[in-house]
Design an enzyme around this catalytic site. Structure first.
Site, PDB file in Angstrom:
ATOM      1  N   GLN A  49       0.813  -1.220   0.000  1.00  0.00           N
ATOM      2  CA  GLN A  49       0.000   0.000   0.000  1.00  0.00           C
ATOM      3  C   GLN A  49       0.851   1.277   0.000  1.00  0.00           C
ATOM      4  O   GLN A  49       0.348   2.350  -0.334  1.00  0.00           O
ATOM      5  CB  GLN A  49      -0.930   0.021   1.225  1.00  0.00           C
ATOM      6  CG  GLN A  49      -1.991  -1.076   1.181  1.00  0.00           C
ATOM      7  CD  GLN A  49      -2.836  -1.066   2.416  1.00  0.00           C
ATOM      8  OE1 GLN A  49      -2.465  -1.697   3.421  1.00  0.00           O
ATOM      9  NE2 GLN A  49      -3.943  -0.375   2.386  1.00  0.00           N
ATOM     10  N   HIS A 131      -6.835  -9.777   5.277  1.00  0.00           N
ATOM     11  CA  HIS A 131      -6.947  -8.570   4.448  1.00  0.00           C
ATOM     12  C   HIS A 131      -5.552  -8.081   4.036  1.00  0.00           C
ATOM     13  O   HIS A 131      -5.321  -7.744   2.866  1.00  0.00           O
ATOM     14  CB  HIS A 131      -7.688  -7.477   5.243  1.00  0.00           C
ATOM     15  CG  HIS A 131      -7.834  -6.181   4.516  1.00  0.00           C
ATOM     16  ND1 HIS A 131      -9.022  -5.723   4.014  1.00  0.00           N
ATOM     17  CD2 HIS A 131      -6.923  -5.229   4.215  1.00  0.00           C
ATOM     18  CE1 HIS A 131      -8.843  -4.551   3.418  1.00  0.00           C
ATOM     19  NE2 HIS A 131      -7.566  -4.223   3.534  1.00  0.00           N
ATOM     20  N   HIS A 135      -3.268  -7.983   0.329  1.00  0.00           N
ATOM     21  CA  HIS A 135      -2.530  -6.853  -0.258  1.00  0.00           C
ATOM     22  C   HIS A 135      -1.170  -7.325  -0.781  1.00  0.00           C
ATOM     23  O   HIS A 135      -0.764  -6.952  -1.876  1.00  0.00           O
ATOM     24  CB  HIS A 135      -2.298  -5.738   0.775  1.00  0.00           C
ATOM     25  CG  HIS A 135      -3.444  -4.774   0.913  1.00  0.00           C
ATOM     26  ND1 HIS A 135      -3.956  -4.055  -0.139  1.00  0.00           N
ATOM     27  CD2 HIS A 135      -4.168  -4.416   1.996  1.00  0.00           C
ATOM     28  CE1 HIS A 135      -4.953  -3.291   0.292  1.00  0.00           C
ATOM     29  NE2 HIS A 135      -5.101  -3.495   1.588  1.00  0.00           N
TER      30      HIS A 135
HETATM   31  O1  LIG Z   1      -6.213  -0.881   4.247  1.00  0.00           O
HETATM   32  C1  LIG Z   1      -5.821  -1.633   5.142  1.00  0.00           C
HETATM   33  O2  LIG Z   1      -5.201  -2.674   4.937  1.00  0.00           O
HETATM   34  C2  LIG Z   1      -6.201  -1.277   6.582  1.00  0.00           C
HETATM   35  C3  LIG Z   1      -7.545  -1.911   6.802  1.00  0.00           C
HETATM   36  C4  LIG Z   1      -7.348  -3.161   7.583  1.00  0.00           C
HETATM   37  C5  LIG Z   1      -8.643  -3.881   7.827  1.00  0.00           C
HETATM   38  C6  LIG Z   1      -9.688  -3.888   6.900  1.00  0.00           C
HETATM   39  C7  LIG Z   1     -10.863  -4.600   7.170  1.00  0.00           C
HETATM   40  C8  LIG Z   1     -10.989  -5.293   8.357  1.00  0.00           C
HETATM   41  C9  LIG Z   1      -9.941  -5.294   9.261  1.00  0.00           C
HETATM   42  C10 LIG Z   1      -8.778  -4.581   8.995  1.00  0.00           C
HETATM   43  C11 LIG Z   1      -8.502  -0.914   7.463  1.00  0.00           C
HETATM   44  O3  LIG Z   1      -8.641   0.228   6.697  1.00  0.00           O
HETATM   45  S1  LIG Z   1      -8.052  -0.324   9.000  1.00  0.00           S
HETATM   46  C12 LIG Z   1      -9.545   0.608   9.322  1.00  0.00           C
HETATM   47  C13 LIG Z   1     -10.457  -0.232  10.165  1.00  0.00           C
HETATM   48  C14 LIG Z   1     -10.546   0.092  11.512  1.00  0.00           C
HETATM   49  C15 LIG Z   1     -11.312  -0.704  12.353  1.00  0.00           C
HETATM   50  C16 LIG Z   1     -11.986  -1.824  11.866  1.00  0.00           C
HETATM   51  C17 LIG Z   1     -11.892  -2.139  10.508  1.00  0.00           C
HETATM   52  C18 LIG Z   1     -11.133  -1.340   9.645  1.00  0.00           C
HETATM   53 ZN   LIG Z   2      -6.559  -2.622   2.779  1.00  0.00          ZN
END
Ligand SMILES: O=C(O)C[C@@H](Cc1ccccc1)[C@H](O)SCc1ccccc1
Ligand SMILES: [Zn+2]
Length: 166
Positions: A49, A131, A135
């Site tokens: 990312q 997740h 990536h």
């Molecule tokens: O883009 C990323 O990888 C960060 C993701 C990580 C994530 C996505 C979905 C579910 C769990 C983790 C998120 O943007 S972090 C933002 C967030 C905060 C609390 C709960 C879910 C996602």
């Molecule tokens: Zn993500």
């Protein structure tokens, strides 16, 4: 702070390579990723990312933002069950949709000292690990959605990109 690539940037689809040597450069990369993740209010961030195509992930689910987990060369060795969650992504701002993933995972990785570690996760940690490892495999969560939804998201984000350029 490192700039986070935004979908549909093609660089988000580059497959990350394993880290050869856990050295100072990798430790600095992990620290920079953690700072970027905290500032962006994420709970996870993959090196892909921030346009670094090596297998490094940082995660911190804690409220106090003081329980950082750094996963180097992570591999999921076991998956169990099924769970759905309304996911978001720092690379796809403002888009949230339901994704089905394994409920529990076992992941093996190297820590920042280069020591092999094994982690059994469930709940949001298991979802986050899957997740982030997506990536590293060049996959963004929107690819689990219908083609129609993906096209709508691309159009929406491109329009927003054009607005921001003005
Ligand atoms: O883009 C990323 O990888 C960060 C993701 C990580 C994530 C996505 C979905 C579910 C769990 C983790 C998120 O943007 S972090 C933002 C967030 C905060 C609390 C709960 C879910 C996602
Ligand atoms: Zn993500």
């Amino acid at each position: 702070l490192l700039p986070i690539l935004k979908y549909p940037d093609p660089r988000l689809h580059i497959v990350a390579k394993p880290v050869e040597q856990v050295d100072e450069r990798i430790k600095q990369l992990a620290a920079d990723m953690a700072e970027t993740m905290y500032e962006a209010r994420g709970i996870g961030l993959a090196a892909t990312q921030i346009d670094v195509h090596e297998r490094v992930v940082v995660i911190d689910l804690s409220e106090e933002r003081n329980q950082l987990i750094t996963l180097i060369n992570p591999i999921i060795t076991h998956k169990e069950g099924e769970t759905t969650y309304e996911e978001g992504c720092l690379s796809v701002p403002g888009i949230y949709d339901t994704v089905t993933r394994a409920e529990r995972v076992s992941v093996e990785f190297l820590d920042v000292d280069g020591k092999p570690q094994k982690l059994d996760a469930d709940g949001l940690l298991a979802i986050c690990i899957q997740h982030e490892l997506d990536h590293l495999a060049g996959k963004v969560f929107v690819e689990y959605l219908s083609t129609m939804k993906q096209n709508r998201i691309k159009t929406k984000l491109k329009k927003r990109e054009r607005e921001e350029m003005k």
